[in-house]
Design an enzyme around this catalytic site. Structure first.
Site, short mmCIF file in Angstrom:
data_model
loop_
_atom_site.label_atom_id
_atom_site.label_comp_id
_atom_site.label_asym_id
_atom_site.label_seq_id
_atom_site.Cartn_x
_atom_site.Cartn_y
_atom_site.Cartn_z
N GLU A 1 0.83 -1.21 0.00
CA GLU A 1 0.00 0.00 0.00
C GLU A 1 0.86 1.26 0.00
OE1 GLU A 1 -3.65 1.87 2.72
OE2 GLU A 1 -2.30 0.38 3.59
N LYS B 1 -9.38 2.69 -2.63
CA LYS B 1 -9.71 2.20 -1.29
C LYS B 1 -11.11 2.66 -0.88
CE LYS B 1 -7.33 1.77 3.20
NZ LYS B 1 -6.09 2.17 3.92
N CYS C 1 -5.81 -2.89 2.34
CA CYS C 1 -5.61 -2.83 3.79
C CYS C 1 -6.93 -2.87 4.57
CB CYS C 1 -4.78 -1.60 4.16
SG CYS C 1 -4.00 -1.71 5.79
N ASP D 1 16.83 2.15 32.90
CA ASP D 1 16.26 2.71 31.67
C ASP D 1 17.34 3.11 30.68
OD1 ASP D 1 13.63 2.45 32.62
OD2 ASP D 1 13.78 4.33 33.71
N ASN E 1 15.50 19.68 39.74
CA ASN E 1 15.31 19.76 38.30
C ASN E 1 16.43 20.52 37.60
OD1 ASN E 1 12.98 18.26 38.34
ND2 ASN E 1 11.61 20.02 38.37
N GLU F 1 7.07 6.64 33.65
CA GLU F 1 7.53 8.00 33.97
C GLU F 1 6.88 9.03 33.07
OE1 GLU F 1 12.03 6.64 35.38
OE2 GLU F 1 11.71 7.56 33.42
#
EC number: 6.3.5.1
Length: 552
Positions: free
Chosen positions: A45, A113, A149, A296, A373, A402
């Site tokens: 497609e 489509k 699709c 992480d 921070n 997070e």
């Protein structure tokens, strides 16, 4: 009339906007199909433009270039197999998602489509116009029906094609991955085969595009739902499928049978492919990331090494006064295990300078989250400086837990151009690390073995922005937090629903509050690999200014 038909299936990786390069891929696949004696080459497609184009397809010059490339492809490939290729089509001023059939130097059929998806990551109703269902077209001895699709996810198009003489169904797709998607597709396509009694070819593209990863997993089903061909997941692949006319109709002969990986491997492969293609398609070759000694950043570094090779991954440890010796040791071990460069740049001096500059304005206040921070934002400055100086993309490393509750610093550890684990909850990060330590595959460019030390996986998570800080000082335990977030985010459950499942109401309400007030951060966050049907970005679109709270 011939009783055999050879169809070459091209499960390839087009690039959005790279019309010339995509056409070149099509020509190369056509040459292979011709050499194999194929009657037709099938591509996916919107192949000529890449997929998804989003609003790029609304630019008239782009559409004209795409259509011209298809017309040129027809002329260039006149002497050989027919080609089926996806691209845009114009009917007057009306724009359609189309599938072109090229034969003998000309476009002999254009299928438009009918069903335009307008959910999850799709927004085709604002881009294209839905068309009436097209009938089948003929290539050599066979009449082919092509539901594009989404058209194959509903029974009406395939039933109409069967009723109007289609002998096989060829379904070109741009179907992105999410966890469990191959089984979902298989079940739906089996339903179409059972309903119509026709063989069905499900052809899907591969490759990463922004947050989405297209995973291939193309297949051919015979009537009754028997699998005749299974193409691999995530790998570009070209295979030839032979159909034979029988007394009961056309049937696909058994062919390639690739194994579809289990979910843990598929998720990890999606993260690796998503990053690799995002880099390649945006013109980057190297990444930089902060390696904190935590889990992480360790998994993101591993994904980057597997996607790009360890030599293209530059890790930076940015310790403050609160960084433990364990974190320094663990970051060093991760980098050594992966074979990545690691540099250490302490932020204490910069932190002191910022503190001194702000001291007159902060006089009379107590240190708190603002000062915490500042550390994260100084790290962001250092990492962005390296990114700018050396042309390496900065990766951000926040997990879905997070990102959901805002336990991340905007303009700090959220800095970056891509986040491979943006759609991976913290509890899944732990298990993904263990899976990667225990498994190695040929597509991984990083080393085999336990690259992530056990201590990184088992130690209590901490941001190390104040003395003796732990994540569970500020958040519920991750197994509780993730279960609540899956309810609120992935399943849109109410507070009452979650309380009925046994969760503490005050905890659920607190998580709901954090989720809603963090929307502005997510709006400015880097894209990341989509692993679920409710990833943050196109799947889940919430307002930033939002005063609603569940009253239950």
């Amino acid at each position: 009339m011939a009783d055999r038909f050879r169809l070459t299936l091209a499960q390839l990786n087009p690039t959005v906007g790279a019309i010339t390069a995509n056409a070149a891929q099509a020509r190369e696949a056509w040459a292979q199909a011709k050499a194999a004696g194929a009657d037709m080459l099938a591509l996916t497609e919107m192949f000529i433009t890449g997929y998804q184009t989003q609003d790029l397809i609304l630019k008239p010059v782009f559409v004209r270039e795409a259509i011209a490339a298809i017309e040129q492809l027809a002329r260039d490939c006149a002497d050989g197999p027919a080609i089926g290729i996806g691209g845009p089509a114009l009917s007057g001023l009306t724009l359609h998602n189309a599938y072109y059939i090229l034969q003998g130097g000309a476009i002999t059929a254009t299928v438009l489509k009918h069903h335009l998806p307008n959910s999850d990551v799709f927004d085709e109703k604002r881009l294209f116009t839905a068309a009436e269902v097209n009938g089948p077209y003929r290539v050599g001895p066979i009449r082919i029906g092509t539901p594009i699709c989404e058209d194959a996810w509903h029974p009406d198009v395939t039933e109409t094609l069967a009723e109007t003489g289609a002998e096989i169904l060829l379904v070109p797709n741009g179907s992105p991955y999410h966890r469990g998607k191959p089984d979902l597709r298989l079940n739906l396509m089996v339903a179409r085969v059972v309903e119509t009694g026709l063989p069905l070819v499900y052809l899907n593209m591969v490759g990463g595009q922004d947050d989405q990863v297209f995973d291939g997993s193309s297949m051919v089903l015979n009537p009754g739902g028997q699998l005749a061909v299974q193409m691999p997941q995530f790998d570009a692949c070209l295979t030839h499928v032979d159909f034979t006319r029988t007394a009961e109709g056309w049937r696909a002969e058994p062919g390639l049978m690739a194994e579809i990986p289990k979910i843990w491997e598929a998720d990890y492969r999606a993260c690796v492919m998503g990053l690799a293609d995002y880099m390649a398609k945006t013109g980057f070759t190297k990444v930089v990331l902060g390696l904190s000694g935590g889990i992480d950043s360790a998994i993101v570094a591993t994904i980057a090494a597997d996607a790009l090779g360890p030599d293209n991954v530059h890790c930076l440890m940015l310790p403050s006064a609160y960084t433990s010796e364990h974190s320094l040791e663990d970051a060093g071990e991760v980098a050594r295990n992966l074979g990545c460069r690691l540099d250490t740049v302490p932020i204490g001096g910069a932190q002191a300078a910022v503190g001194a500059a702000l001291a007159p304005l902060f006089a009379g206040t107590e240190p708190g989250i603002t000062e915490e921070n500042i550390q994260s934002r100084l790290r962001g400055v250092m990492l962005m400086a390296l990114s700018n100086k050396f042309g390496a993309m900065l990766l951000t490393t926040g997990n879905k837990s997070e990102v959901a509750v805002g336990y991340c610093t905007i303009y700090g550890d959220m800095n970056g151009g891509y986040n491979p684990i943006k759609d991976m909850y913290k509890t899944r990060v732990f298990e993904t690390c263990r899976w990667r330590n225990d498994h190695h595959r040929p597509w991984m460019k990083g080393p085999a073995g336990a690259v992530i030390p056990e201590r990184v996986i088992t130690k209590p998570p901490t941001a190390e922005l104040r003395p003796n800080q732990r994540d569970d000082d500020s958040l519920p335990p991750y197994e509780v937090l993730d279960a609540i977030l899956e309810g609120l985010v992935d399943h849109e459950l109410s507070v009452a629903d979650l309380v009925a499942k046994g969760f503490d109401r005050a905890t659920v309400k607190r998580v709901e509050h954090l989720l809603y007030i963090s929307e502005y951060k997510r709006f400015q966050s880097a894209p990341g690999t989509r692993l679920t049907p409710r990833a943050f970005w196109l799947d889940r679109r919430y307002p930033i200014a939002n005063r609603f709270r569940d009253p239950s």
